[in-house]
Design an enzyme around this catalytic site. Structure first.
Site, PDB file in Angstrom:
ATOM      1  N   ASN A   6       0.863  -1.185   0.000  1.00  0.00           N
ATOM      2  CA  ASN A   6       0.000   0.000   0.000  1.00  0.00           C
ATOM      3  C   ASN A   6       0.907   1.245   0.000  1.00  0.00           C
ATOM      4  OD1 ASN A   6      -1.396   2.283   1.093  1.00  0.00           O
ATOM      5  ND2 ASN A   6      -3.021   0.939   1.791  1.00  0.00           N
ATOM      6  N   ASP A   8      -0.067   4.493  -0.183  1.00  0.00           N
ATOM      7  CA  ASP A   8      -0.767   5.742   0.157  1.00  0.00           C
ATOM      8  C   ASP A   8       0.157   6.773   0.804  1.00  0.00           C
ATOM      9  OD1 ASP A   8      -3.091   4.529  -0.686  1.00  0.00           O
ATOM     10  OD2 ASP A   8      -3.892   4.205   1.334  1.00  0.00           O
ATOM     11  N   HIS A   9       1.058   6.282   1.674  1.00  0.00           N
ATOM     12  CA  HIS A   9       1.832   7.264   2.442  1.00  0.00           C
ATOM     13  C   HIS A   9       3.012   7.853   1.683  1.00  0.00           C
ATOM     14  CE1 HIS A   9      -0.984   6.948   5.536  1.00  0.00           C
ATOM     15  NE2 HIS A   9      -0.711   5.689   5.811  1.00  0.00           N
ATOM     16  N   ARG A  17       4.064  18.924   0.614  1.00  0.00           N
ATOM     17  CA  ARG A  17       4.637  20.087  -0.052  1.00  0.00           C
ATOM     18  C   ARG A  17       3.982  20.423  -1.390  1.00  0.00           C
ATOM     19  NH1 ARG A  17       9.821  22.143   1.501  1.00  0.00           N
ATOM     20  NH2 ARG A  17       9.595  22.316   3.734  1.00  0.00           N
ATOM     21  N   HIS A  42      -5.618   3.646  -1.628  1.00  0.00           N
ATOM     22  CA  HIS A  42      -6.949   3.948  -1.085  1.00  0.00           C
ATOM     23  C   HIS A  42      -7.315   5.360  -1.535  1.00  0.00           C
ATOM     24  CE1 HIS A  42      -9.653   4.165   2.802  1.00  0.00           C
ATOM     25  NE2 HIS A  42     -10.310   4.472   1.702  1.00  0.00           N
ATOM     26  N   ARG A  44      -9.429   8.005  -1.019  1.00  0.00           N
ATOM     27  CA  ARG A  44     -10.388   8.415   0.018  1.00  0.00           C
ATOM     28  C   ARG A  44     -11.278   9.526  -0.495  1.00  0.00           C
ATOM     29  NH1 ARG A  44      -8.859   6.441   5.422  1.00  0.00           N
ATOM     30  NH2 ARG A  44     -10.627   7.645   6.135  1.00  0.00           N
ATOM     31  N   ARG A  48      -7.075  12.720   0.709  1.00  0.00           N
ATOM     32  CA  ARG A  48      -6.005  13.248   1.565  1.00  0.00           C
ATOM     33  C   ARG A  48      -4.617  12.745   1.169  1.00  0.00           C
ATOM     34  NH1 ARG A  48      -7.375  10.059   7.123  1.00  0.00           N
ATOM     35  NH2 ARG A  48      -9.367  11.088   6.805  1.00  0.00           N
ATOM     36  N   HIS A  49      -4.557  11.583   0.529  1.00  0.00           N
ATOM     37  CA  HIS A  49      -3.235  11.141   0.042  1.00  0.00           C
ATOM     38  C   HIS A  49      -3.307  10.838  -1.460  1.00  0.00           C
ATOM     39  CE1 HIS A  49      -5.117   7.420   1.388  1.00  0.00           C
ATOM     40  NE2 HIS A  49      -4.772   7.581   2.648  1.00  0.00           N
ATOM     41  N   GLU A  69      -8.589   0.386  -2.966  1.00  0.00           N
ATOM     42  CA  GLU A  69      -9.423   0.425  -1.753  1.00  0.00           C
ATOM     43  C   GLU A  69     -10.380   1.578  -1.875  1.00  0.00           C
ATOM     44  OE1 GLU A  69      -7.398   0.871   1.964  1.00  0.00           O
ATOM     45  OE2 GLU A  69      -6.221  -0.905   1.573  1.00  0.00           O
ATOM     46  N   THR A  99      -6.913   6.602  10.057  1.00  0.00           N
ATOM     47  CA  THR A  99      -6.816   5.486   9.123  1.00  0.00           C
ATOM     48  C   THR A  99      -8.087   4.651   9.272  1.00  0.00           C
ATOM     49  OG1 THR A  99      -5.468   3.576   8.460  1.00  0.00           O
ATOM     50  CG2 THR A  99      -5.567   4.042  10.817  1.00  0.00           C
ATOM     51  N   THR A 100      -8.256   3.639   8.410  1.00  0.00           N
ATOM     52  CA  THR A 100      -9.488   2.836   8.451  1.00  0.00           C
ATOM     53  C   THR A 100      -9.597   2.167   9.824  1.00  0.00           C
ATOM     54  OG1 THR A 100      -9.001   2.389   6.146  1.00  0.00           O
ATOM     55  CG2 THR A 100     -10.828   1.178   7.116  1.00  0.00           C
ATOM     56  N   GLU A 150     -10.823  -9.379   3.184  1.00  0.00           N
ATOM     57  CA  GLU A 150      -9.538  -9.012   3.774  1.00  0.00           C
ATOM     58  C   GLU A 150      -9.797  -8.866   5.265  1.00  0.00           C
ATOM     59  OE1 GLU A 150      -7.057  -6.065   1.861  1.00  0.00           O
ATOM     60  OE2 GLU A 150      -6.358  -5.336   3.813  1.00  0.00           O
ATOM     61  N   HIS A 190      -3.521  -4.462   7.783  1.00  0.00           N
ATOM     62  CA  HIS A 190      -3.682  -3.305   8.679  1.00  0.00           C
ATOM     63  C   HIS A 190      -2.828  -3.479   9.930  1.00  0.00           C
ATOM     64  CE1 HIS A 190      -5.238   0.330  10.432  1.00  0.00           C
ATOM     65  NE2 HIS A 190      -5.858   0.559   9.283  1.00  0.00           N
ATOM     66  N   GLY A 191      -1.865  -2.601  10.053  1.00  0.00           N
ATOM     67  CA  GLY A 191      -1.018  -2.598  11.238  1.00  0.00           C
ATOM     68  C   GLY A 191       0.059  -3.669  11.241  1.00  0.00           C
ATOM     69  N   GLY A 212       1.222  -1.343   4.355  1.00  0.00           N
ATOM     70  CA  GLY A 212       1.603  -0.011   3.910  1.00  0.00           C
ATOM     71  C   GLY A 212       2.512   0.727   4.858  1.00  0.00           C
ATOM     72  N   HIS A 213       1.956   1.139   5.981  1.00  0.00           N
ATOM     73  CA  HIS A 213       2.657   2.097   6.837  1.00  0.00           C
ATOM     74  C   HIS A 213       4.038   1.628   7.282  1.00  0.00           C
ATOM     75  CE1 HIS A 213       3.345   4.525  10.523  1.00  0.00           C
ATOM     76  NE2 HIS A 213       2.910   5.477   9.716  1.00  0.00           N
TER      77      HIS A 213
HETATM   78  N1  PXP Z   1      -5.807  -2.969   4.231  1.00  0.00           N
HETATM   79  C1  PXP Z   1      -6.749  -1.999   4.325  1.00  0.00           C
HETATM   80  C2  PXP Z   1      -8.134  -2.343   3.902  1.00  0.00           C
HETATM   81  C3  PXP Z   1      -6.425  -0.704   4.773  1.00  0.00           C
HETATM   82  O1  PXP Z   1      -7.380   0.237   4.862  1.00  0.00           O
HETATM   83  C4  PXP Z   1      -5.085  -0.416   5.100  1.00  0.00           C
HETATM   84  C5  PXP Z   1      -4.710   0.966   5.519  1.00  0.00           C
HETATM   85  O2  PXP Z   1      -4.937   1.846   4.482  1.00  0.00           O
HETATM   86  C6  PXP Z   1      -4.136  -1.446   4.974  1.00  0.00           C
HETATM   87  C7  PXP Z   1      -4.531  -2.723   4.564  1.00  0.00           C
HETATM   88  C8  PXP Z   1      -2.699  -1.224   5.275  1.00  0.00           C
HETATM   89  O3  PXP Z   1      -2.540  -0.900   6.619  1.00  0.00           O
HETATM   90  P1  PXP Z   1      -1.136  -0.411   7.124  1.00  0.00           P
HETATM   91  O4  PXP Z   1      -0.850   0.888   6.441  1.00  0.00           O
HETATM   92  O5  PXP Z   1      -1.341  -0.277   8.605  1.00  0.00           O
HETATM   93  O6  PXP Z   1      -0.143  -1.459   6.757  1.00  0.00           O
END
Ligand code: PXP
Length: 236
Positions: A6, A8-9, A17, A42, A44, A48-49, A69, A99-100, A150, A190-191, A212-213
């Site tokens: 992911n 997004d970040h 910037r 994602h 959104r 935002r990203h 997403e 976040t979600t 998921e 997620h996480g 992602g993160h």
């Molecule tokens: N899966 C879904 C459905 C999410 O919404 C996210 C966060 O955007 C992730 C996975 C990835 O989560 P993380 O950024 O914590 O790894």
């Protein structure tokens, strides 16, 4: 087990910037080149990203799968039908959340979700439902026509290393088993990070992890390629 990254970040940093650095498409290509199975973005409601143009660019320029997403809204459905990503993952979305925060309530809106996924599936897009690991949500998901769930691993990730880790982990394991018995394929995310991801090996039949993160955070110090490769090594 496959790794979807992911990105997004990367867009979060770029948007700090304005301009085009770091370039989101370059990030997607790096992930592709070092073996990621898919790129997740994602889009959104508040943009935002990731922005619409990012999704378009990525979908036109990567060879691996694009997993979009998105919230269960008419706007997002129209975008998905236009872009035709390989897959969409339906998520709940609240404007103020960082976040979600939780899974999609499929059981509570079964008819709405079932209707929503139909045109997506008819267009050849795989549909995944991002749900909390509980029986009611799994059973409802199996009735919608979606091919994947998921599992939301946020609670497990937060509990990792604490006394509630085992209970949270078992919810994932049981949920995956039930989902597969009902004919669903199972992703998770997620996480997840470099410390807690190893337990995903204990869940049979997991198809893909979406992370992602933690990968983008590590990339700040070691570069995106190394961050992806290290995660790949952990989940292989
Ligand atoms: N899966 C879904 C459905 C999410 O919404 C996210 C966060 O955007 C992730 C996975 C990835 O989560 P993380 O950024 O914590 O790894």
């Amino acid at each position: 087990m496959l790794l979807g990254v992911n990105i997004d970040h990367v867009a979060t940093l770029r948007n700090a910037r304005g301009g085009n650095d770091p370039n989101v498409l370059v990030a997607a290509k790096i992930c592709e080149n070092c073996g990621a199975s898919s790129i997740t973005t994602h889009l959104r409601e508040d943009r935002r990203h990731i922005k619409d143009e990012d999704v378009k660019q990525i979908s036109e320029n990567i060879k691996i799968n694009l997993n979009l997403e998105m919230a269960v809204t008419d706007e997002m459905q129209a975008i998905a039908l236009k872009i035709k990503p390989h897959s969409v993952c339906l998520v709940p979305e609240k404007r103020q959340e960082v976040t979600t925060e939780g899974g999609l309530d499929v059981a509570g809106q079964l008819e709405k979700i079932t209707e929503f996924v139909k045109p997506l599936i008819n267009a050849g897009i795989e549909v995944s439902l991002f749900i909390d690991p509980n029986e009611e949500q799994v059973k409802a998901s199996a009735k919608t026509g979606a091919q994947f769930i998921e599992m939301h691993t946020g609670a497990y990730s937060n509990a990792y290393g604490t006394e509630s880790e085992e209970a949270e982990f078992l919810k994932l394991k049981n949920c995956a088993k039930l989902a597969q018995e009902l004919g669903l394929r199972v992703n998770a995310g997620h996480g997840l990070n470099y410390e807690n991801v190893h337990r995903m090996h204990e869940i049979e039949g997991l198809y893909e992890l979406n992370i992602g993160h933690s990968i983008i955070s590590k990339a700040v110090f070691v570069g995106l390629e190394q961050a992806v490769v290290e995660m790949q090594n952990l989940i292989r």
